[in-house]
Design a protein around this motif. Sequence first.
Motif: not given
Length: 246
Positions: A86-101
């Motif tokens: 099993x290769x657990x490769x799926x992934x996403x990003x939703x980048x923002x700094x702590x102040x804005x996330x």
Amino acid sequence: MRLKDKIAIITGGASGIGLEAVKLFAREGAHVALVDFNEEAGLLQERELQEKWDHIKFFQADVSDRESVDQMVQAVMDHFNGIDILINNAGITRDKTLRKMSVQDFQKVIDVNLTGVFHCAQAALPYMLERGKGKIINTSSISGVGGNIGQSNYSAAKAGVIGLTKTWAKELGKKGINVNAVAPGFIETDMIKTIPDMQLMQIKMITPSPRLGTPLDIANAYLFLASDESDFVNGHVLNVDGGMLK
Ligand code: NAI
């Protein structure tokens, strides 16, 4: 053929690193379940890849949704009648700094990148236990090892993946199941397309091997950890980052 007749599930297999791993594993003789959320891309890749290898099949699933993962694993079992890798490769990003996330963006990345790994491993585990052997490879990141600006959600999820990896190695080693993680550096895929060129240049300058990684760099690490050659490697986090994190 380093994976002859092994049955492998690769999540996030329709693009980037996952897609490269699907091709490499097929070349090495594995039967591959290409799993992805994106049905259009998954079916397209299945069609193209089946011209070369008839032992690749696409299964649509959202790794963050337990019901969807259970159905996918059942469908893989019905089709291939076993799971070795099993290769657990799926992934996403939703980048923002702590102040804005937003809380939603924090939770979404945890759901896919961390809880998704838990879902897939738990669903596949009974079938590996049946065989008394198995390989689980989780995809972390240098952000999970060292943190990264704008990635509270992603770094937390990828650090969590390391925690899962080390825990499962301890729980499952005596059952013949090896659990390891790969921590990629900056790899040339859609995921890093939003990083400005200037920043990419700086990244290359601070990397001892001064380039970006390729999907094949990571797929090769997956291959080693999925093959019998790594049978005594367990609970390890393999940095594949050109030496960026020392
Ligand atoms: P990518 O964006 O090219 O591919 C990710 C794939 O995962 C896509 O096909 C997408 O449809 C699929 N996916 C997304 N959400 C899903 C869900 N809920 N269920 C099932 N599939 C889903 O990204 P890339 O670069 O190939 O990343 C692969 C892995 O490597 C990810 O876990 C990523 O976090 C990790 N990584 C990537 C780095 C990079 O620089 N590209 C650096 C460090 C880690």
